[in-house]
Design a protein around this motif. Sequence first.
Motif, PDB file in Angstrom:
ATOM      1  N   HIS A   1      22.397 -26.306  21.635  1.00 50.89           N
ATOM      2  CA  HIS A   1      21.309 -27.196  21.237  1.00 50.89           C
ATOM      3  C   HIS A   1      21.562 -28.551  21.894  1.00 50.89           C
TER       4      HIS A   1
ATOM      5  N   CYS B   1      15.159 -30.950  19.794  1.00 55.17           N
ATOM      6  CA  CYS B   1      16.184 -30.180  20.485  1.00 55.17           C
ATOM      7  C   CYS B   1      15.805 -30.086  21.953  1.00 55.17           C
TER       8      CYS B   1
ATOM      9  N   GLU C   1      17.524 -28.297  24.456  1.00 55.16           N
ATOM     10  CA  GLU C   1      17.957 -27.113  25.208  1.00 55.16           C
ATOM     11  C   GLU C   1      17.173 -25.936  24.649  1.00 55.16           C
ATOM     12  N   LEU C   2      16.655 -25.103  25.554  1.00 58.63           N
ATOM     13  CA  LEU C   2      15.933 -23.912  25.107  1.00 58.63           C
ATOM     14  C   LEU C   2      16.928 -22.997  24.404  1.00 58.63           C
ATOM     15  N   CYS C   3      16.770 -22.856  23.057  1.00 59.33           N
ATOM     16  CA  CYS C   3      17.827 -22.209  22.281  1.00 59.33           C
ATOM     17  C   CYS C   3      17.349 -20.966  21.543  1.00 59.33           C
TER      18      CYS C   3
ATOM     19  N   HIS D   1      13.048 -22.847  18.958  1.00 58.73           N
ATOM     20  CA  HIS D   1      13.369 -24.080  19.696  1.00 58.73           C
ATOM     21  C   HIS D   1      12.315 -25.173  19.526  1.00 58.73           C
TER      22      HIS D   1
ATOM     23  N   MET E   1      12.520 -27.069  16.366  1.00 63.24           N
ATOM     24  CA  MET E   1      13.816 -27.654  16.016  1.00 63.24           C
ATOM     25  C   MET E   1      13.714 -29.173  16.103  1.00 63.24           C
TER      26      MET E   1
HETATM   27 CU1  CUA Z   1      18.019 -25.926  19.478  1.00 59.78          CU
HETATM   28 CU2  CUA Z   1      16.388 -25.843  21.255  1.00 59.78          CU
END
Ligand code: CUA
Length: 347
Positions: A177, A212, A214-216, A220, A223
């Motif tokens: 993240h 967030c 970062e592609l998580c 996502h 987030m």
């Molecule tokens: Cu955590 Cu995108």
Amino acid sequence: MDQGTQRRSYRRHFIIVSILVAIVAIISIVGLWAVPTFPIASTQAITVDWLFDLHLAVIGFLFALVMVFMLYILFVFRRRPGEEGDGDHFEGNTRLEIIWTVVPLIVVLSFGVIGAVTLRDVTAAQANEMTVNVTAFSFGWQFDYPEQGVEKATALKLPVGRPVHFKLKSLDQDVIHSFYVAEFRVKQDLVPGVPTELRVTPNVEGAYRVRCNELCGTGHTNMLADVAVVNQADFDAWVAEQKAAVSPERLAAMGQELHASQGCIACHNVTGEPGGVGPTWKGLYGSERQFTDGTSGVADDAYLRSSILASQERIVAGFAPVMPQNYADVLSDQQVAALIEYIKTLK
Ligand code: CUA
């Protein structure tokens, strides 16, 4: 054309091109600087934006240099009707080659030094720092204030002008993240197993958002966490409120917020509509539950608590065991109580 005439002709082209480069560069740089960005809300953002504007100035100049030379050559030295011969032949120009090697080298090295100095400035420890522990999980955020004794807040509250030292960790094992508030300009990844840190001094009161960066995974885009930068008195009042005993009505309202902010809503509706991933919360409290192992029970406080914190122990018949199992780490006792109070109101 004799040599003197040719030299004067070259000089004339050079002067025209220089003037055009200057004009296009100024238009490009002013245009790039005018592109709207998020407002600034931290002292670090001032430094970062200064460096960013410096980059844009160099980019604008290079754009003008390349485009003006290219278009000028294409138009002014194009082959005209009746011209059959080859153009002038050039071979090497040591002075020019030295200039176009040394000047970019100096520019790149300068940016390296300026970048390092800027990084040192925006990450430097400050006097009177306040520690906020940030925990990321799929897919949400929580904030602990060890010095104030506030635990597991779902939104970030910060006093204006006070340097904050964020200590970040992730509950996940498999995804990265990233903690990012656009108005603060700085960001920091949360890598599983690696505690990280970030320093921010909010300098403008207002409402912002952690996104967030970062592609998580599937959650996502949701987030998010609200950020409120407030004056010291409001911050102190908020701290007191977080620690005070809370009425059942207030708890239920907190539970309703958690239902949305912690992602419960993705699987548990409150309308009683069938077909959800998990059981609806409408009419849940006090109802008779049938479990996949053949047993049954009543949905009382103890049952709801264990369903949240140890969801895999008993699965309601007709549903898959897909509920995340990290809520003992994610939710405080008060937040679990808030969710239960909220479920009680959904008759
Ligand atoms: Cu955590 Cu995108």
